[in-house]
Each structure stands twice: as C-alpha cells, then as structure tokens.
Design an enzyme around this catalytic site. Sequence first.
Site, PDB file in Angstrom:
ATOM      1  N   PRO A  14      59.043  55.700  21.965  1.00 59.25           N
ATOM      2  CA  PRO A  14      60.432  55.231  21.865  1.00 59.25           C
ATOM      3  C   PRO A  14      60.616  54.015  22.762  1.00 59.25           C
ATOM      4  O   PRO A  14      60.204  54.043  23.922  1.00 59.25           O
ATOM      5  CB  PRO A  14      61.237  56.428  22.404  1.00 59.25           C
ATOM      6  CG  PRO A  14      60.287  57.190  23.273  1.00 59.25           C
ATOM      7  CD  PRO A  14      58.910  56.949  22.711  1.00 59.25           C
ATOM      8  N   MET A  15      61.195  52.946  22.226  1.00 56.20           N
ATOM      9  CA  MET A  15      61.452  51.765  23.067  1.00 56.20           C
ATOM     10  C   MET A  15      62.793  51.147  22.696  1.00 56.20           C
ATOM     11  O   MET A  15      62.980  50.655  21.568  1.00 56.20           O
ATOM     12  CB  MET A  15      60.323  50.745  22.920  1.00 56.20           C
ATOM     13  CG  MET A  15      59.042  51.163  23.650  1.00 56.20           C
ATOM     14  SD  MET A  15      57.758  49.934  23.579  1.00 56.20           S
ATOM     15  CE  MET A  15      57.175  50.136  21.905  1.00 56.20           C
ATOM     16  N   CYS A  98      63.847  58.448  31.606  1.00 61.54           N
ATOM     17  CA  CYS A  98      64.280  57.054  31.667  1.00 61.54           C
ATOM     18  C   CYS A  98      64.695  56.680  33.090  1.00 61.54           C
ATOM     19  O   CYS A  98      65.530  57.349  33.700  1.00 61.54           O
ATOM     20  CB  CYS A  98      65.446  56.804  30.712  1.00 61.54           C
ATOM     21  SG  CYS A  98      65.958  55.078  30.780  1.00 61.54           S
ATOM     22  N   LYS A 136      60.295  64.292  26.446  1.00 63.92           N
ATOM     23  CA  LYS A 136      59.397  63.278  27.022  1.00 63.92           C
ATOM     24  C   LYS A 136      59.757  63.169  28.491  1.00 63.92           C
ATOM     25  O   LYS A 136      60.926  62.940  28.832  1.00 63.92           O
ATOM     26  CB  LYS A 136      59.599  61.942  26.297  1.00 63.92           C
ATOM     27  CG  LYS A 136      58.757  60.807  26.846  1.00 63.92           C
ATOM     28  CD  LYS A 136      58.749  59.635  25.871  1.00 63.92           C
ATOM     29  CE  LYS A 136      57.974  58.440  26.379  1.00 63.92           C
ATOM     30  NZ  LYS A 136      58.732  57.622  27.339  1.00 63.92           N
ATOM     31  N   ASN A 197      50.756  59.528  27.414  1.00 65.55           N
ATOM     32  CA  ASN A 197      51.389  58.207  27.319  1.00 65.55           C
ATOM     33  C   ASN A 197      51.183  57.464  28.649  1.00 65.55           C
ATOM     34  O   ASN A 197      51.134  58.077  29.692  1.00 65.55           O
ATOM     35  CB  ASN A 197      52.888  58.396  27.018  1.00 65.55           C
ATOM     36  CG  ASN A 197      53.697  57.114  27.117  1.00 65.55           C
ATOM     37  OD1 ASN A 197      54.672  57.035  27.877  1.00 65.55           O
ATOM     38  ND2 ASN A 197      53.322  56.112  26.374  1.00 65.55           N
ATOM     39  N   GLY A 198      51.070  56.154  28.540  1.00 67.32           N
ATOM     40  CA  GLY A 198      51.036  55.331  29.735  1.00 67.32           C
ATOM     41  C   GLY A 198      49.773  54.507  29.874  1.00 67.32           C
ATOM     42  O   GLY A 198      48.673  55.040  29.992  1.00 67.32           O
ATOM     43  N   ASP A 199      49.961  53.175  29.793  1.00 61.50           N
ATOM     44  CA  ASP A 199      48.881  52.218  30.044  1.00 61.50           C
ATOM     45  C   ASP A 199      47.760  52.255  29.016  1.00 61.50           C
ATOM     46  O   ASP A 199      46.618  51.935  29.355  1.00 61.50           O
ATOM     47  CB  ASP A 199      48.297  52.401  31.455  1.00 61.50           C
ATOM     48  CG  ASP A 199      49.322  52.143  32.552  1.00 61.50           C
ATOM     49  OD1 ASP A 199      50.414  51.636  32.230  1.00 61.50           O
ATOM     50  OD2 ASP A 199      49.031  52.462  33.719  1.00 61.50           O
ATOM     51  N   GLY A 221      53.190  52.390  23.753  1.00 60.75           N
ATOM     52  CA  GLY A 221      54.438  51.645  23.900  1.00 60.75           C
ATOM     53  C   GLY A 221      54.201  50.145  23.893  1.00 60.75           C
ATOM     54  O   GLY A 221      54.186  49.507  22.835  1.00 60.75           O
ATOM     55  N   ARG A 222      53.979  49.590  25.081  1.00 63.03           N
ATOM     56  CA  ARG A 222      53.976  48.132  25.211  1.00 63.03           C
ATOM     57  C   ARG A 222      52.913  47.430  24.362  1.00 63.03           C
ATOM     58  O   ARG A 222      53.152  46.333  23.852  1.00 63.03           O
ATOM     59  CB  ARG A 222      53.868  47.750  26.690  1.00 63.03           C
ATOM     60  CG  ARG A 222      55.169  48.026  27.447  1.00 63.03           C
ATOM     61  CD  ARG A 222      54.973  48.053  28.931  1.00 63.03           C
ATOM     62  NE  ARG A 222      54.118  49.167  29.343  1.00 63.03           N
ATOM     63  CZ  ARG A 222      53.731  49.379  30.589  1.00 63.03           C
ATOM     64  NH1 ARG A 222      54.118  48.549  31.535  1.00 63.03           N
ATOM     65  NH2 ARG A 222      52.965  50.416  30.881  1.00 63.03           N
TER      66      ARG A 222
HETATM   67  C1  LIG Z   1      61.197  47.848  26.231  1.00 66.77           C
HETATM   68  C2  LIG Z   1      60.976  49.305  26.526  1.00 66.77           C
HETATM   69  C3  LIG Z   1      61.935  50.220  26.158  1.00 66.77           C
HETATM   70  C4  LIG Z   1      61.725  51.595  26.396  1.00 66.77           C
HETATM   71  N1  LIG Z   1      62.669  52.487  25.957  1.00 66.77           N
HETATM   72  C5  LIG Z   1      62.404  53.819  26.060  1.00 66.77           C
HETATM   73  C6  LIG Z   1      63.271  54.782  25.457  1.00 66.77           C
HETATM   74  O1  LIG Z   1      64.272  54.451  24.804  1.00 66.77           O
HETATM   75  N2  LIG Z   1      62.965  56.095  25.625  1.00 66.77           N
HETATM   76  C7  LIG Z   1      61.841  56.504  26.321  1.00 66.77           C
HETATM   77  O2  LIG Z   1      61.590  57.709  26.442  1.00 66.77           O
HETATM   78  N3  LIG Z   1      61.018  55.610  26.881  1.00 66.77           N
HETATM   79  C8  LIG Z   1      61.250  54.298  26.742  1.00 66.77           C
HETATM   80  N4  LIG Z   1      60.346  53.398  27.238  1.00 66.77           N
HETATM   81  C9  LIG Z   1      59.103  53.887  27.844  1.00 66.77           C
HETATM   82  C10 LIG Z   1      57.986  53.982  26.799  1.00 66.77           C
HETATM   83  O3  LIG Z   1      58.317  54.912  25.783  1.00 66.77           O
HETATM   84  C11 LIG Z   1      56.651  54.426  27.460  1.00 66.77           C
HETATM   85  O4  LIG Z   1      56.837  55.673  28.052  1.00 66.77           O
HETATM   86  C12 LIG Z   1      56.193  53.441  28.532  1.00 66.77           C
HETATM   87  O5  LIG Z   1      56.324  52.107  28.112  1.00 66.77           O
HETATM   88  C13 LIG Z   1      54.732  53.712  28.908  1.00 66.77           C
HETATM   89  O6  LIG Z   1      53.885  53.563  27.804  1.00 66.77           O
HETATM   90  P1  LIG Z   1      53.005  52.207  27.589  1.00 66.77           P
HETATM   91  O7  LIG Z   1      52.185  52.016  28.834  1.00 66.77           O
HETATM   92  O8  LIG Z   1      52.163  52.497  26.377  1.00 66.77           O
HETATM   93  O9  LIG Z   1      53.959  51.091  27.409  1.00 66.77           O
HETATM   94  C14 LIG Z   1      60.539  52.033  27.039  1.00 66.77           C
HETATM   95  C15 LIG Z   1      59.591  51.091  27.428  1.00 66.77           C
HETATM   96  C16 LIG Z   1      59.779  49.759  27.170  1.00 66.77           C
HETATM   97  C17 LIG Z   1      58.711  48.770  27.570  1.00 66.77           C
END
Ligand SMILES: Cc1cc2nc3c(=O)[nH]c(=O)nc-3n(C[C@H](O)[C@H](O)[C@H](O)COP(=O)(O)O)c2cc1C
Length: 312
Positions: A14-15, A98, A136, A197-199, A221-222
């Site tokens: 979710p982002m 969050c 989450k 999840n993460g990195d 995510g990213r």
């Molecule tokens: C732009 C952005 C918006 C995000 N919005 C949410 C969200 O709405 N809900 C949520 O649980 N996490 C949110 N996250 C966190 C991501 O879901 C994820 O947990 C976090 O980016 C780590 O994963 P990654 O390293 O693959 O990016 C957001 C992250 C980013 C970068």
Amino acid sequence: MAYPKLSSPLILAPMAGVTNAAYRILCKRMGAALCYTEFLSADALIRYKDALDNPIFDVVEEERPVVTQIFGEDPKKIFEAAEFLQGKTDVVDFNIGCPAPKVLACGGGAALLKNPSRIKEILEQLNTLKTPISCKIRLGVDEQHIVALDVAKIAENAGCCAIAVHPRTQKQGYSGKADWSYIKKVKDIVSIPVIGNGDVEKVQDVLRMMQETGCDYVMVGRAAMKDPFFFRKAKHYLDTGEVLEDLSFSEKMQLLQEYIVLLKKYQLYTDILVKDALIRFTKGYRNSAQLRLELTRTKSSEELQEKISALL
Ligand SMILES: Cc1cc2nc3c(=O)[nH]c(=O)nc-3n(C[C@H](O)[C@H](O)[C@H](O)COP(=O)(O)O)c2cc1C
C-alpha cells in the site's frame, strides 16, 4: 477466513498517493499477484458511505482480488468502515504502522503500537465480519519498545488471515535498514501467512527474503513505485534464476502511457499523478534530469501528453 490464493509470492505494498486502481492494475499486468490500495481513513470512508460516487474508494472489478487498507483509531468507526467494504473488496487490511505525523496525531497507524489492548479490541471486532481481515505492522514505537511479536500473536488469535511485517520502528521512519530477522521471528510464532516487507530493492532480494525469513509472500513498495516492471523481472527471476534487462527509456514511456490510459478509463486522471509517475519512472536513465524538468513545467494536460507522446 483465508487470504486469497496467490499465483506467486509478489505483492504490491500500500502506498499513499501511488497505489490507485490504475497503478494497481498496471502492477498486476506486470506480474504482481495481489495489490493493496493506499490506506483509507476509516472516518472518511464512513463520511462518504452513502455518496453514489465515493471519492476515496476506487476498487474496480477488473483488479480483484484486491486488499483495501484502512487506518483509524476509534474501534467503532473502524468497524463501520470495514462493514461498508464488505463485498466490495477481498481483504480488509488494518494499518498498524504508519509513521506519518498526521496519522499519529489522531492516534492511528504506528501510534497504536503503544496500545496492544486497543489493537486486540479492533482486530477482534473486525474479525466478526465476513470479509477476511489482515494487518500490516511495524516493530514498535522505538527500539526500546518492540511489540511486533506480541501484536502478531494478537492478530492471529483475533482471527486475522495474514500479517505483513515492515521491520522498522515508527521512530526510524525509512532510515536505517529493515531488520528482516523480525520477519523470521514472527513467522516462527504464528501459523497464518506472513508477508515480509522492507528494502526489497533488487529482484534477487525477493528470494533472499523468503530464504532468510521463511515468509510466505514478499511485499514490494518503493522498487515498484519506480518501476512496475519490477514484478515481471522478479517473477522471471523466481521462475528461471535469470535477471531480465531493465526496460529501455522508450519502453518505460510506453508503460507510462498504459498508466495514463488506465487513469482515464477509471476517471482517476490528474496531471499531478502523471507527473509524479513520470518523475519516478525516469530516475536513473541517462539525460533524464533535463527531460523531467521540462515535463514537470508543462502547463496543460495537452502539453504534457504531447511531450510524452514524443518520447514513445
Ligand atoms: C509513498 C509511500 C506511501 C506509503 N503509504 C503507505 C500506506 O498507505 N499504508 C501502509 O501501510 N504503508 C505505506 N507505505 C509503506 C510501504 O507500504 C512499505 O511498508 C515501505 O515502503 C517499505 O517497503 P519498501 O522498502 O519495499 O518500500 C508507504 C510508503 C511510501 C514510500
């Protein structure tokens, strides 16, 4: 109630501001097995509950199964929001991680990690509904207060169908490294599916996370925010052990065009969404900085579309 059966372990995180219906469909076409909506405020969802055209809920049939994430603090409102979502989504995910100040100020997101009994109350109530419920989480408010394992047990005992773990604390924000050892610790103590999840930055990280932690699914995510093609690459890597080449600049622009078509199809189009995607998609390509500058300075949708078309 069960988490949907997935054809691969790859999940779009979710982002907020990113994972609208058009983006989710794009990522699905690229190989994501399941996608999450951005988090939706429980308060806002119920405020617009009777509106014919709900301005924040954008799930469409084409993308199902899909997970809708909600956040909030008040158990009654959270329940009401999830009740509204019954039949409209396949899983309701509750956000317990969050770190955004606006969300923390209302007592939602990671602020709940200070209050496991409130989490228990919310998740138990949600699990009386017919829709599968997941959550989450982050690790805790800070390093001195890690509660992820307790919360994972609470989620399982409340009847949740899965738990996603982003192993950073609220205080960490996005700094430092995600500590994957906590994904393994959670996996070791619960029997519901665990989503790591993460990195995850490279496709090889998907397999490495699964091997190191034993997690059932990997949430990206990213990396997917910059490149939905990440999912196709990751799927190919899992199937064959080969790493596909990145998309060329012009192929990436075609992907952007596909996104624009989907945004228009679902009446989600705004220039801002397109410019944001453009900035993310073009990072790392040679000579793209000047182009980004030019595109972000365009003054009308027509001018923006003309420039994008010229790149195809
Ligand atoms: C732009 C952005 C918006 C995000 N919005 C949410 C969200 O709405 N809900 C949520 O649980 N996490 C949110 N996250 C966190 C991501 O879901 C994820 O947990 C976090 O980016 C780590 O994963 P990654 O390293 O693959 O990016 C957001 C992250 C980013 C970068």
